[in-house]
Design a protein around this motif. Structure first.
Motif, PDB file in Angstrom:
ATOM      1  N   LEU A  71       0.860  -1.176   0.000  1.00  0.00           N
ATOM      2  CA  LEU A  71       0.000   0.000   0.000  1.00  0.00           C
ATOM      3  C   LEU A  71       0.899   1.230   0.000  1.00  0.00           C
ATOM      4  O   LEU A  71       1.722   1.405   0.904  1.00  0.00           O
ATOM      5  CB  LEU A  71      -0.902   0.000   1.237  1.00  0.00           C
ATOM      6  CG  LEU A  71      -1.903   1.150   1.354  1.00  0.00           C
ATOM      7  CD1 LEU A  71      -2.995   1.026   0.305  1.00  0.00           C
ATOM      8  CD2 LEU A  71      -2.506   1.184   2.758  1.00  0.00           C
ATOM      9  N   ASP A  72       0.759   2.081  -1.012  1.00  0.00           N
ATOM     10  CA  ASP A  72       1.629   3.246  -1.167  1.00  0.00           C
ATOM     11  C   ASP A  72       1.095   4.386  -0.305  1.00  0.00           C
ATOM     12  O   ASP A  72       0.383   5.275  -0.786  1.00  0.00           O
ATOM     13  CB  ASP A  72       1.705   3.645  -2.636  1.00  0.00           C
ATOM     14  CG  ASP A  72       2.772   4.691  -2.908  1.00  0.00           C
ATOM     15  OD1 ASP A  72       3.268   5.309  -1.935  1.00  0.00           O
ATOM     16  OD2 ASP A  72       3.107   4.910  -4.086  1.00  0.00           O
ATOM     17  N   ARG A  80      -5.202   2.839  -5.110  1.00  0.00           N
ATOM     18  CA  ARG A  80      -6.318   3.600  -5.701  1.00  0.00           C
ATOM     19  C   ARG A  80      -7.609   3.355  -4.941  1.00  0.00           C
ATOM     20  O   ARG A  80      -8.406   4.281  -4.714  1.00  0.00           O
ATOM     21  CB  ARG A  80      -6.487   3.211  -7.178  1.00  0.00           C
ATOM     22  CG  ARG A  80      -5.387   3.717  -8.087  1.00  0.00           C
ATOM     23  CD  ARG A  80      -5.819   3.655  -9.550  1.00  0.00           C
ATOM     24  NE  ARG A  80      -6.149   2.301  -9.969  1.00  0.00           N
ATOM     25  CZ  ARG A  80      -5.273   1.440 -10.472  1.00  0.00           C
ATOM     26  NH1 ARG A  80      -3.999   1.788 -10.590  1.00  0.00           N
ATOM     27  NH2 ARG A  80      -5.645   0.234 -10.851  1.00  0.00           N
ATOM     28  N   ARG A  81      -7.836   2.107  -4.565  1.00  0.00           N
ATOM     29  CA  ARG A  81      -9.051   1.795  -3.824  1.00  0.00           C
ATOM     30  C   ARG A  81      -9.064   2.475  -2.458  1.00  0.00           C
ATOM     31  O   ARG A  81     -10.106   2.904  -1.978  1.00  0.00           O
ATOM     32  CB  ARG A  81      -9.172   0.274  -3.663  1.00  0.00           C
ATOM     33  CG  ARG A  81      -9.443  -0.479  -4.958  1.00  0.00           C
ATOM     34  CD  ARG A  81     -10.888  -0.350  -5.407  1.00  0.00           C
ATOM     35  NE  ARG A  81     -11.797  -0.976  -4.480  1.00  0.00           N
ATOM     36  CZ  ARG A  81     -12.165  -2.268  -4.522  1.00  0.00           C
ATOM     37  NH1 ARG A  81     -11.652  -3.058  -5.456  1.00  0.00           N
ATOM     38  NH2 ARG A  81     -13.017  -2.760  -3.654  1.00  0.00           N
ATOM     39  N   LEU A  88     -11.730   5.085  -0.923  1.00  0.00           N
ATOM     40  CA  LEU A  88     -12.395   4.866   0.353  1.00  0.00           C
ATOM     41  C   LEU A  88     -12.341   6.125   1.221  1.00  0.00           C
ATOM     42  O   LEU A  88     -13.351   6.542   1.807  1.00  0.00           O
ATOM     43  CB  LEU A  88     -11.742   3.705   1.093  1.00  0.00           C
ATOM     44  CG  LEU A  88     -12.221   3.475   2.526  1.00  0.00           C
ATOM     45  CD1 LEU A  88     -13.665   3.022   2.538  1.00  0.00           C
ATOM     46  CD2 LEU A  88     -11.333   2.479   3.247  1.00  0.00           C
ATOM     47  N   LEU A  89     -11.177   6.752   1.319  1.00  0.00           N
ATOM     48  CA  LEU A  89     -11.065   7.961   2.131  1.00  0.00           C
ATOM     49  C   LEU A  89     -11.931   9.086   1.581  1.00  0.00           C
ATOM     50  O   LEU A  89     -12.532   9.849   2.342  1.00  0.00           O
ATOM     51  CB  LEU A  89      -9.600   8.405   2.206  1.00  0.00           C
ATOM     52  CG  LEU A  89      -8.687   7.560   3.101  1.00  0.00           C
ATOM     53  CD1 LEU A  89      -7.245   8.031   2.979  1.00  0.00           C
ATOM     54  CD2 LEU A  89      -9.143   7.601   4.545  1.00  0.00           C
ATOM     55  N   LEU A 139      -8.180  -2.493   3.611  1.00  0.00           N
ATOM     56  CA  LEU A 139      -8.093  -2.654   2.162  1.00  0.00           C
ATOM     57  C   LEU A 139      -6.713  -3.167   1.740  1.00  0.00           C
ATOM     58  O   LEU A 139      -6.155  -2.745   0.739  1.00  0.00           O
ATOM     59  CB  LEU A 139      -8.415  -1.351   1.430  1.00  0.00           C
ATOM     60  CG  LEU A 139      -9.897  -1.051   1.238  1.00  0.00           C
ATOM     61  CD1 LEU A 139     -10.065   0.127   0.301  1.00  0.00           C
ATOM     62  CD2 LEU A 139     -10.643  -2.244   0.683  1.00  0.00           C
ATOM     63  N   LEU A 140      -6.151  -4.031   2.574  1.00  0.00           N
ATOM     64  CA  LEU A 140      -4.865  -4.621   2.224  1.00  0.00           C
ATOM     65  C   LEU A 140      -5.034  -6.010   1.624  1.00  0.00           C
ATOM     66  O   LEU A 140      -4.092  -6.603   1.138  1.00  0.00           O
ATOM     67  CB  LEU A 140      -3.985  -4.725   3.475  1.00  0.00           C
ATOM     68  CG  LEU A 140      -3.538  -3.388   4.067  1.00  0.00           C
ATOM     69  CD1 LEU A 140      -2.758  -3.619   5.346  1.00  0.00           C
ATOM     70  CD2 LEU A 140      -2.682  -2.632   3.077  1.00  0.00           C
ATOM     71  N   GLU A 141      -6.223  -6.561   1.700  1.00  0.00           N
ATOM     72  CA  GLU A 141      -6.444  -7.921   1.232  1.00  0.00           C
ATOM     73  C   GLU A 141      -7.600  -7.897   0.242  1.00  0.00           C
ATOM     74  O   GLU A 141      -8.759  -7.835   0.622  1.00  0.00           O
ATOM     75  CB  GLU A 141      -6.772  -8.811   2.431  1.00  0.00           C
ATOM     76  CG  GLU A 141      -6.477 -10.278   2.250  1.00  0.00           C
ATOM     77  CD  GLU A 141      -5.028 -10.561   1.910  1.00  0.00           C
ATOM     78  OE1 GLU A 141      -4.782 -10.959   0.763  1.00  0.00           O
ATOM     79  OE2 GLU A 141      -4.159 -10.393   2.767  1.00  0.00           O
ATOM     80  N   LEU A 142      -7.274  -7.851  -1.038  1.00  0.00           N
ATOM     81  CA  LEU A 142      -8.290  -7.813  -2.078  1.00  0.00           C
ATOM     82  C   LEU A 142      -8.144  -9.069  -2.935  1.00  0.00           C
ATOM     83  O   LEU A 142      -7.213  -9.174  -3.729  1.00  0.00           O
ATOM     84  CB  LEU A 142      -8.130  -6.572  -2.966  1.00  0.00           C
ATOM     85  CG  LEU A 142      -8.453  -5.223  -2.316  1.00  0.00           C
ATOM     86  CD1 LEU A 142      -8.144  -4.101  -3.280  1.00  0.00           C
ATOM     87  CD2 LEU A 142      -9.910  -5.172  -1.902  1.00  0.00           C
TER      88      LEU A 142
END
Length: 382
Positions: free
Chosen positions: A82-83, A364-365, A369-370, A344-347
């Motif tokens: 996650l960037d 991006r996701r 979300l934010l 959102l680390l596990e898609l």
């Protein structure tokens, strides 16, 4: 207005800072008699940092900025990253990890002397005939104001009165949380890791000054007695994990005493309070993992509640402002909790894409979300 806040956690103190800045008279009542005996860390996302900034709290000198969070399997293989640097750049606020005690002290430093009163165990909240609200304490005393805010955590006494009982139920999971000096790059860098396997989850974040915030989320049976040697139990449970950072945390001595948090959940109702009373943070909407956005959502609560009460003047009925706050926050916090994996680390669809493309998709996701769940980042006031 005179505002009584029950609970001197991150959300309660941040609300006090905001309301004092808006000219209200504030007092905060905390059940604990002093600093916590076991130190833990806290991770804040851009919306939590932005909320603190809007409330007049600068945390840019605390802890450590996080530029990326690697999601690994128990062997240590990086599945994607996650960037968080890109996410921070998008919103103008960095992702940070820090000791929780340092954060609490920084927020409290901006409050007038005597605002926070310790050793005050709230037993109930009462509406009075004259329209005021009182928090009642175990020693027989009371604090009365135009508004009472229950920010007293997952076992909130204020919630029991306002919701006619405690709706929270155990999730069957718990977390062991620690903040220690762990040698190596995990403390000196700006990259965190979350390792997930069938035994549970381990999270590791640099928190500044050579300290590392870490946790292990595991299955847990309600009523189970905590072991005398948590680290020994964790070493046995995660014995076959080869991830080097996990091993470094587990190889600390048995003298390390992590804090145990049993996770609970409940449905978030449309209305959180009655009259001049409402709830904030975990008292209203607990999250059920260590890597959840719970602290950030509590800070968003504090920002939103400051916005609605900051616009109210002497003689105004606070109940209308509180219900507006609740309507606004319920939708956002429900969307944040219902986003699948909270971090959102596990898609699952991303697994076949490879680490680089998966990381770009997750990033991006998370930005999306934010944008959908944060009021303070998007300027959408309640």
């Amino acid at each position: 207005m005179r505002v009584v806040i029950v609970g001197a956690g991150v959300g309660g103190l941040a609300l006090a800072r905001g309301l004092v800045g808006a000219g209200h008279e504030v007092e905060v009542h905390e059940r604990e008699g002093g600093p916590p005996t076991v130190e833990v860390g806290i991770g804040l996302r851009p919306n939590g940092i932005a909320a603190l900034d809007a409330l007049g709290v600068d945390v840019s000198g605390l802890g450590r900025r996080l530029d990326g969070i690697e999601v690994r399997d128990p062997s240590g293989r990086v599945r994607h990253t996650l960037d968080t640097d890109a996410i921070g750049a998008r919103f103008g606020h960095a992702w940070r990890a820090m000791p929780r005690r340092d954060l609490l002290e920084t927020i409290a430093d901006g409050l007038p002397e005597g605002t926070v009163r310790s050793g005050r165990i709230c037993t109930r909240v009462r509406e009075n005939p004259d329209g005021t609200v009182s928090a009642l304490f175990g020693d027989g005393s009371a604090a009365t104001g135009d508004v009472v805010v229950g920010a007293d955590g997952v076992r909130s006494a204020a919630r029991r009165d306002l919701w006619d009982g405690d709706p929270s139920r155990p999730t069957g999971r718990a977390g062991w949380h620690g903040l220690t000096a762990v040698p190596g790059e995990m403390a000196s860098g700006t990259v965190a890791a979350v390792v997930r396997g069938r035994q549970g989850e381990c999270g590791i974040m640099p928190a500044g000054d050579g300290l590392v915030r870490w946790w292990f989320d595991v299955r847990w049976r309600p009523g189970l007695r905590a072991p005398r040697s948590p680290m020994g139990v964790l070493r046995r449970l995660f014995a076959d994990w080869d991830d080097p950072w996990t091993r470094a945390v587990l190889d600390q001595g048995d003298g390390v005493e992590p804090a145990l948090f049993e996770y609970v959940r409940h449905r978030v109702p449309k209305v959180w309070g009655k009259g001049g009373a409402t709830l904030l943070g975990d008292a209203a909407h607990p999250f059920s993992s260590a890597d959840s956005p719970g602290p950030d959502q509590a800070l968003e609560d504090a920002w939103a509640l400051t916005e609605v009460l900051g616009a109210a003047g002497a003689g105004d009925d606070p109940a209308e402002a509180l219900r507006r706050y609740e309507r606004d926050r319920r939708g956002r916090v429900t969307r944040a909790a219902a986003s699948g994996a909270e971090f959102l680390l596990e898609l699952p669809p991303a697994r076949a894409l490879g680490p680089e493309r998966s990381g770009a998709l997750v990033t991006r996701r998370y930005i999306d979300l934010l944008e959908r769940t944060s009021g303070v980042l998007t300027g959408r006031r309640p």
